[in-house]
Design a protein around this motif. Structure first.
Motif, PDB file in Angstrom:
ATOM      1  N   TYR A  86       0.488  -1.398  -0.648  1.00  0.00           N
ATOM      2  CA  TYR A  86       0.005   0.020  -0.506  1.00  0.00           C
ATOM      3  C   TYR A  86       0.773   1.094  -0.033  1.00  0.00           C
ATOM      4  O   TYR A  86       0.834   2.142  -0.737  1.00  0.00           O
ATOM      5  N   SER A  87       2.212   1.605   0.858  1.00  0.00           N
ATOM      6  CA  SER A  87       3.263   2.890   0.752  1.00  0.00           C
ATOM      7  C   SER A  87       3.403   2.536  -0.628  1.00  0.00           C
ATOM      8  O   SER A  87       4.033   4.107  -1.193  1.00  0.00           O
ATOM      9  N   ILE A  88       3.608   1.569  -1.512  1.00  0.00           N
ATOM     10  CA  ILE A  88       4.408   1.540  -2.420  1.00  0.00           C
ATOM     11  C   ILE A  88       3.479   2.185  -3.211  1.00  0.00           C
ATOM     12  O   ILE A  88       3.994   3.009  -4.087  1.00  0.00           O
ATOM     13  N   ILE A  89       2.310   1.341  -3.540  1.00  0.00           N
ATOM     14  CA  ILE A  89       1.800   2.074  -3.933  1.00  0.00           C
ATOM     15  C   ILE A  89       1.426   3.498  -4.269  1.00  0.00           C
ATOM     16  O   ILE A  89       1.520   4.255  -5.536  1.00  0.00           O
ATOM     17  N   ASN A  90       0.807   4.333  -3.066  1.00  0.00           N
ATOM     18  CA  ASN A  90       1.009   5.629  -2.641  1.00  0.00           C
ATOM     19  C   ASN A  90       2.154   6.646  -2.944  1.00  0.00           C
ATOM     20  O   ASN A  90       1.961   7.421  -3.238  1.00  0.00           O
ATOM     21  N   SER A  91       3.615   5.720  -3.337  1.00  0.00           N
ATOM     22  CA  SER A  91       4.406   6.523  -3.058  1.00  0.00           C
ATOM     23  C   SER A  91       4.790   6.908  -4.644  1.00  0.00           C
ATOM     24  O   SER A  91       4.934   7.581  -5.515  1.00  0.00           O
ATOM     25  N   LEU A  92       4.166   5.504  -5.078  1.00  0.00           N
ATOM     26  CA  LEU A  92       4.461   5.752  -6.567  1.00  0.00           C
ATOM     27  C   LEU A  92       3.277   6.896  -7.528  1.00  0.00           C
ATOM     28  O   LEU A  92       3.592   7.085  -8.480  1.00  0.00           O
ATOM     29  N   LYS A  93       1.919   6.453  -7.515  1.00  0.00           N
ATOM     30  CA  LYS A  93       0.668   7.937  -7.090  1.00  0.00           C
ATOM     31  C   LYS A  93       1.554   9.269  -7.562  1.00  0.00           C
ATOM     32  O   LYS A  93       1.151  10.086  -8.036  1.00  0.00           O
ATOM     33  N   ASP A  94       2.388   9.419  -6.124  1.00  0.00           N
ATOM     34  CA  ASP A  94       2.726  11.153  -5.498  1.00  0.00           C
ATOM     35  C   ASP A  94       4.119  11.226  -6.813  1.00  0.00           C
ATOM     36  O   ASP A  94       3.972  12.439  -6.963  1.00  0.00           O
ATOM     37  N   LEU A  95       5.022  10.320  -6.709  1.00  0.00           N
ATOM     38  CA  LEU A  95       6.073  10.365  -8.041  1.00  0.00           C
ATOM     39  C   LEU A  95       5.009  10.951  -9.213  1.00  0.00           C
ATOM     40  O   LEU A  95       5.483  11.434  -9.700  1.00  0.00           O
ATOM     41  N   TYR A  96       4.042   9.683  -9.076  1.00  0.00           N
ATOM     42  CA  TYR A  96       3.897   9.983 -10.978  1.00  0.00           C
ATOM     43  C   TYR A  96       3.046  11.218 -10.915  1.00  0.00           C
ATOM     44  O   TYR A  96       3.471  12.351 -12.251  1.00  0.00           O
ATOM     45  N   VAL A  97       2.597  11.634  -9.928  1.00  0.00           N
ATOM     46  CA  VAL A  97       1.643  13.214 -10.058  1.00  0.00           C
ATOM     47  C   VAL A  97       2.709  14.273 -10.366  1.00  0.00           C
ATOM     48  O   VAL A  97       3.021  15.536 -10.727  1.00  0.00           O
ATOM     49  N   THR A  98       3.806  13.786  -9.539  1.00  0.00           N
ATOM     50  CA  THR A  98       5.078  14.903  -9.695  1.00  0.00           C
ATOM     51  C   THR A  98       5.314  15.206 -11.014  1.00  0.00           C
ATOM     52  O   THR A  98       5.930  16.090 -11.458  1.00  0.00           O
ATOM     53  N   ILE A  99       5.699  13.757 -11.738  1.00  0.00           N
ATOM     54  CA  ILE A  99       6.504  14.400 -12.929  1.00  0.00           C
ATOM     55  C   ILE A  99       5.303  14.583 -13.863  1.00  0.00           C
ATOM     56  O   ILE A  99       5.881  15.609 -14.975  1.00  0.00           O
ATOM     57  N   ILE A 100       4.241  14.441 -13.750  1.00  0.00           N
ATOM     58  CA  ILE A 100       3.522  15.341 -14.668  1.00  0.00           C
ATOM     59  C   ILE A 100       2.960  16.505 -14.167  1.00  0.00           C
ATOM     60  O   ILE A 100       3.162  17.239 -15.231  1.00  0.00           O
ATOM     61  N   GLU A 101       3.136  16.892 -12.987  1.00  0.00           N
ATOM     62  CA  GLU A 101       3.338  18.253 -12.624  1.00  0.00           C
ATOM     63  C   GLU A 101       4.510  19.056 -12.932  1.00  0.00           C
ATOM     64  O   GLU A 101       4.250  19.857 -14.171  1.00  0.00           O
ATOM     65  N   ASP A 102       5.594  18.255 -13.279  1.00  0.00           N
ATOM     66  CA  ASP A 102       6.408  19.296 -13.714  1.00  0.00           C
ATOM     67  C   ASP A 102       7.123  19.270 -15.075  1.00  0.00           C
ATOM     68  O   ASP A 102       8.200  19.767 -15.557  1.00  0.00           O
ATOM     69  N   GLY A 103       6.665  17.749 -15.565  1.00  0.00           N
ATOM     70  CA  GLY A 103       6.655  17.928 -17.228  1.00  0.00           C
ATOM     71  C   GLY A 103       8.109  17.063 -17.523  1.00  0.00           C
ATOM     72  O   GLY A 103       9.069  16.815 -18.622  1.00  0.00           O
ATOM     73  N   TYR A 104       9.233  16.201 -16.438  1.00  0.00           N
ATOM     74  CA  TYR A 104      10.669  15.903 -16.813  1.00  0.00           C
ATOM     75  C   TYR A 104      10.500  14.815 -15.221  1.00  0.00           C
ATOM     76  O   TYR A 104      10.065  15.031 -14.239  1.00  0.00           O
ATOM     77  N   VAL A 105      11.623  14.259 -15.587  1.00  0.00           N
ATOM     78  CA  VAL A 105      11.863  13.168 -14.531  1.00  0.00           C
ATOM     79  C   VAL A 105      13.803  13.476 -14.118  1.00  0.00           C
ATOM     80  O   VAL A 105      14.451  13.731 -15.002  1.00  0.00           O
ATOM     81  N   THR A 106      13.840  13.765 -12.875  1.00  0.00           N
ATOM     82  CA  THR A 106      15.172  14.273 -12.459  1.00  0.00           C
ATOM     83  C   THR A 106      15.160  12.357 -12.403  1.00  0.00           C
ATOM     84  O   THR A 106      14.761  11.286 -11.949  1.00  0.00           O
ATOM     85  N   GLU A 107      16.653  12.744 -11.673  1.00  0.00           N
ATOM     86  CA  GLU A 107      17.562  11.647 -11.808  1.00  0.00           C
ATOM     87  C   GLU A 107      16.812  10.918 -10.626  1.00  0.00           C
ATOM     88  O   GLU A 107      16.704   9.814  -9.955  1.00  0.00           O
ATOM     89  N   ASP A 108      17.155  11.451  -9.652  1.00  0.00           N
ATOM     90  CA  ASP A 108      16.205  11.575  -7.953  1.00  0.00           C
ATOM     91  C   ASP A 108      14.948  10.678  -8.065  1.00  0.00           C
ATOM     92  O   ASP A 108      15.192   9.563  -8.491  1.00  0.00           O
ATOM     93  N   ALA A 109      13.974  10.961  -8.958  1.00  0.00           N
ATOM     94  CA  ALA A 109      12.900  10.494  -9.098  1.00  0.00           C
ATOM     95  C   ALA A 109      12.893   9.176  -9.839  1.00  0.00           C
ATOM     96  O   ALA A 109      12.203   8.134  -9.686  1.00  0.00           O
TER      97      ALA A 109
END
Length: 66
Positions: free
Chosen positions: A26-49
């Motif tokens: 559950y925590s992994i799925i939540n983290s993935l959701k947050d990560l995808y939202v951040t990628i969509i909002e920023d428009g790019y993928v950082t190395e850390d992401a």
């Protein structure tokens, strides 16, 4: 595509930092959701992401094997 050893070491460190007693599917799925939202909002993928994304996906695979 050839991955640099330093990137593989960073990925390995991130995977090892995920503790099986504290990280649930559950925590992994939540983290993935947050990560995808951040990628969509920023428009790019950082190395850390990218490393976080890869480590969560690999770790979820490890959890599914158990």
């Amino acid at each position: 595509m050839r991955l640099d050893n330093s990137i593989l070491e960073k990925l390995n460190d991130k995977i090892e930092a995920l503790d099986v007693n504290n990280v649930t599917m559950y925590s992994i799925i939540n983290s993935l959701k947050d990560l995808y939202v951040t990628i969509i909002e920023d428009g790019y993928v950082t190395e850390d992401a990218y490393l976080n994304l890869a480590s969560y996906v690999l770790y979820a695979g490890f959890l599914m094997e158990d």
